[in-house]
Scaffold this active site. Structure first.
Site, short mmCIF file in Angstrom:
data_model
loop_
_atom_site.label_atom_id
_atom_site.label_comp_id
_atom_site.label_asym_id
_atom_site.label_seq_id
_atom_site.Cartn_x
_atom_site.Cartn_y
_atom_site.Cartn_z
N ARG A 198 0.86 -1.18 0.00
CA ARG A 198 0.00 0.00 0.00
C ARG A 198 0.90 1.24 0.00
O ARG A 198 2.02 1.20 0.50
CB ARG A 198 -0.89 -0.01 1.24
CG ARG A 198 -1.85 -1.18 1.30
CD ARG A 198 -2.62 -1.22 2.63
NE ARG A 198 -3.53 -2.34 2.67
CZ ARG A 198 -3.23 -3.54 3.20
NH1 ARG A 198 -2.04 -3.75 3.74
NH2 ARG A 198 -4.11 -4.51 3.19
N LYS B 33 -2.21 -1.82 8.25
CA LYS B 33 -3.68 -1.84 8.27
C LYS B 33 -4.21 -3.00 9.12
O LYS B 33 -5.20 -2.85 9.83
CB LYS B 33 -4.19 -1.95 6.83
CG LYS B 33 -5.68 -1.79 6.68
CD LYS B 33 -6.06 -1.75 5.22
CE LYS B 33 -7.56 -1.57 5.06
NZ LYS B 33 -7.96 -1.50 3.65
N HIS C 131 -2.83 3.15 -6.75
CA HIS C 131 -3.47 2.03 -6.06
C HIS C 131 -4.02 1.01 -7.06
O HIS C 131 -4.06 -0.19 -6.78
CB HIS C 131 -4.58 2.53 -5.13
CG HIS C 131 -5.14 1.45 -4.27
ND1 HIS C 131 -4.46 0.93 -3.19
CD2 HIS C 131 -6.30 0.76 -4.34
CE1 HIS C 131 -5.19 -0.02 -2.62
NE2 HIS C 131 -6.31 -0.15 -3.30
N ARG D 106 -1.90 -1.89 -7.76
CA ARG D 106 -2.00 -2.96 -6.76
C ARG D 106 -3.04 -3.99 -7.22
O ARG D 106 -2.82 -5.20 -7.13
CB ARG D 106 -2.36 -2.33 -5.42
CG ARG D 106 -2.46 -3.29 -4.26
CD ARG D 106 -2.74 -2.47 -2.99
NE ARG D 106 -3.32 -3.26 -1.96
CZ ARG D 106 -2.61 -3.97 -1.07
NH1 ARG D 106 -1.30 -3.96 -1.11
NH2 ARG D 106 -3.23 -4.68 -0.15
N HIS E 68 -3.39 -9.02 3.30
CA HIS E 68 -4.79 -9.27 3.64
C HIS E 68 -4.90 -10.31 4.74
O HIS E 68 -4.23 -11.34 4.69
CB HIS E 68 -5.57 -9.76 2.41
CG HIS E 68 -5.65 -8.76 1.33
ND1 HIS E 68 -5.83 -9.10 0.01
CD2 HIS E 68 -5.58 -7.40 1.35
CE1 HIS E 68 -5.88 -8.01 -0.72
NE2 HIS E 68 -5.72 -6.96 0.06
N TYR F 54 -9.55 -7.66 -5.17
CA TYR F 54 -8.35 -7.39 -5.94
C TYR F 54 -8.15 -8.25 -7.17
O TYR F 54 -7.12 -8.21 -7.80
CB TYR F 54 -7.11 -7.51 -5.04
CG TYR F 54 -7.04 -6.36 -4.07
CD1 TYR F 54 -6.43 -5.17 -4.42
CD2 TYR F 54 -7.62 -6.45 -2.82
CE1 TYR F 54 -6.37 -4.11 -3.54
CE2 TYR F 54 -7.58 -5.40 -1.93
CZ TYR F 54 -6.95 -4.23 -2.31
OH TYR F 54 -6.91 -3.18 -1.44
#
Length: 182
Positions: free
Chosen positions: A2, A41, A115, A118, A141, A151
């Site tokens: 990220r 995150k 992003h 990604r 994740h 994704y």
């Protein structure tokens, strides 16, 4: 990674011996607060492998950074971050997204955000046969379903591959059935 993880990446978390990056913190701009350093995150650190191309690129970048540090001498700030300006000041967290947008416009490429790369990365890894568990780990994740649901995107190539696999699976059955009918 990220973007906030990239902005929080320090050289101590780049291991050139094992070709691994440890993602341990984030660095982001928060309205009304300023620059905030925090955890990932998910609240966990993770290790991701570096390709040989990335390893070589980061080694070259680190060498250039050392040359700039030598040139600036005592004016070079004591910053642990990988991504800094030529004068050693950490790059403002939203700057890479702005640079990337300008690059896309200038070169008249199809519009995509930083992003968005990604998303593309995850999709291409999965299309190439990388295990979902590995892709999820690289992306950070906590749930594999996040990787699958958000994704990845179906593509024409993906459909073609799936149809070919179905043909491979069922062609022995069809051939066997035809031989039985004779």
């Amino acid at each position: 990674m990220r973007s906030e993880e990239l902005m929080g990446l320090s050289w101590e978390n780049v291991d050139f011996q094992t070709c691994m990056i440890t993602v341990a913190k984030t660095r982001q701009a928060v309205d009304g607060v300023g620059i905030v350093i925090g955890g990932t995150k998910t609240g966990k650190t993770r290790r991701i492998p570096m390709s040989s191309f990335l390893t070589q690129s980061l080694l070259t970048y680190k060498t250039r950074q050392a040359q700039s540090k030598e040139l600036f001498g005592s004016k070079w700030p004591d910053s642990p971050y990988v991504f800094v300006h030529e004068n050693g000041q950490p790059i403002y967290p939203s700057t890479p997204s702005h640079w990337f947008s300008q690059f896309i416009r200038k070169n008249q490429f199809k519009k995509i955000t930083l992003h968005g790369l990604r998303h593309t990365f995850a999709t291409r890894l999965i299309e190439s046969g990388a295990p979902i568990a590995v892709v999820s780990e690289i992306l950070g994740h906590s749930q594999r379903s996040t990787t699958l649901n958000i994704y990845t995107h179906p593509s024409d190539t993906g459909y073609d591959t799936a149809l070919k696999k179905m043909d491979q699976l069922f062609s022995p059955c069809i051939t066997s059935s035809e031989e039985t009918e004779k």
